[in-house]
Design an enzyme around this catalytic site. Structure first.
Site, PDB file in Angstrom:
ATOM      1  N   LYS A  87       0.858  -1.196   0.000  1.00 57.55           N
ATOM      2  CA  LYS A  87       0.000   0.000   0.000  1.00 57.55           C
ATOM      3  C   LYS A  87       0.892   1.242   0.000  1.00 57.55           C
ATOM      4  CE  LYS A  87      -4.166   1.463   2.504  1.00 57.55           C
ATOM      5  NZ  LYS A  87      -4.859   1.322   3.802  1.00 57.55           N
TER       6      LYS A  87
HETATM    7  C1  E4P Z   1      -8.144   2.581   3.721  1.00 57.16           C
HETATM    8  O1  E4P Z   1      -7.407   1.734   3.279  1.00 57.16           O
HETATM    9  C2  E4P Z   1      -8.005   3.200   5.034  1.00 57.16           C
HETATM   10  O2  E4P Z   1      -7.378   2.261   5.898  1.00 57.16           O
HETATM   11  C3  E4P Z   1      -9.298   3.565   5.706  1.00 57.16           C
HETATM   12  O3  E4P Z   1     -10.414   3.170   4.957  1.00 57.16           O
HETATM   13  C4  E4P Z   1      -9.353   4.925   6.267  1.00 57.16           C
HETATM   14  O4  E4P Z   1     -10.595   5.112   6.887  1.00 57.16           O
HETATM   15  P1  E4P Z   1     -10.882   6.260   7.958  1.00 57.16           P
HETATM   16  O5  E4P Z   1     -11.159   7.527   7.225  1.00 57.16           O
HETATM   17  O6  E4P Z   1     -12.086   5.762   8.699  1.00 57.16           O
HETATM   18  O7  E4P Z   1      -9.656   6.370   8.833  1.00 57.16           O
END
Ligand code: E4P
Length: 217
Positions: A87
Site C-alpha cells: 500500500k
Molecule cells: C483505507 O485503506 C483506510 O485504511 C481507511 O479506509 C481509512 O478510513 P478512515 O477515514 O475511517 O480512517
C-alpha cells in the site's frame, strides 16, 4: 463486489472470515497503532498473522515517503506472504513505486486518494487497487460518493484494470451506494458490514415463524 475489512484487529478479522463473506483486509499505520502493534518485527509478524487468517489480499502500508525507501520497504513487505499488497501513498514517489511493483508483478494499493485526477494516475501506474476515501470527503462537506462515480466512469471509458477500492466507509448506506455505483471493492469496519444483516421485519418474521411452529407441535 469484494468485501474487505478495514482493521488490524485479529478478532474482528477472524469474525469476518468466519462469516464467509470476507475477500481481504486493509490496514494502515493508524489501525496498527490502535491495536498497540509497535516496532518493525511486531508489525511484520502481525501482517503474517493476518495473512494466516484470511484467504485474500492483505494491504500493508509503507511508512517511507521516498521512492528508494518505498521500494526497499515494499519488497520486504511483499516477501512476507504471497497475499500481501503493498500500500503506497498517492504522492509522486508513490506513483513511481507503484509502476515499479507493477512491472515486478507485485500487487499495489494506492491510498489517500481524494480526486479523480489522482485515481487516473494510479490507473496509469498500473496499480492493482486505488483507494478513494469517501468518508473523509463527506467529513468536509464534499460528496465522497460522487468521487467513486467519477472514477468508475473514467476507468470504464478506457478499460483500466485498476480496481476501485472504496475506503473510509462509515456506514451501511456507503456500502449499498458503492455497490450501486459499481465500486469493485469496499473496505469497511466490521460493524458496517454486519449492519447489512439488520432488518426489523426479518426479526419479527422469524419470531412469528418459530412461535407458529411451536404451536403446531
Ligand atoms: C483505507 O485503506 C483506510 O485504511 C481507511 O479506509 C481509512 O478510513 P478512515 O477515514 O475511517 O480512517
Amino acid at each position: 463486489m469484494k468485501f474487505f475489512v478495514d482493521t488490524a484487529n485479529l478478532d474482528q478479522i477472524e469474525e469476518a472470515q468466519d462469516l464467509g463473506i470476507l475477500d481481504g483486509v486493509t490496514t494502515n499505520p493508524s489501525l496498527m497503532a490502535k491495536e498497540g502493534i509497535k516496532g518493525k518485527n511486531n508489525i511484520l509478524n502481525h501482517y503474517k498473522n493476518i495473512c494466516e487468517i484470511v484467504d485474500g489480499d492483505v494491504s500493508a502500508e509503507v511508512i517511507s515517503t521516498t521512492y528508494e525507501a518505498m521500494i526497499k520497504e515494499g519488497e520486504e513487505l511483499a516477501s512476507l506472504h504471497n497475499q500481501i499488497v503493498v500500500k503506497l501513498p498517492m504522492i509522486k514517489d508513490g506513483v513511481k513505486a507503484a509502476k515499479y511493483f507493477t512491472k515486478k508483478g507485485i500487487k499495489t494499493n494506492i491510498t489517500l486518494v481524494f480526486s479523480a485526477g489522482q485515481a487516473l494516475l494510479a490507473a496509469k501506474a498500473g496499480a492493482t487497487y486505488v483507494s478513494p476515501f469517501l468518508g473523509r470527503l463527506d467529513d468536509i462537506s464534499t460528496d465522497g460518493l460522487n468521487l467513486i462515480s467519477e472514477i468508475r466512469e473514467i476507468y470504464d471509458n478506457f478499460g483500466f484494470k485498476t480496481e476501485i477500492l472504496a475506503a473510509s466507509i462509515r456506514h451501511t448506506m456507503h456500502i449499498i451506494d458503492c455497490a450501486k455505483i459499481g465500486a469493485d471493492v469496499i473496505t469497511s469496519p466490521l460493524s458496517s458490514i454486519t449492519g447489512l444483516l439488520k432488518h426489523p421485519l426479518t426479526d419479527i418474521g422469524l419470531d412469528k415463524f418459530l412461535k407458529d411452529h411451536q404451536k403446531g407441535n
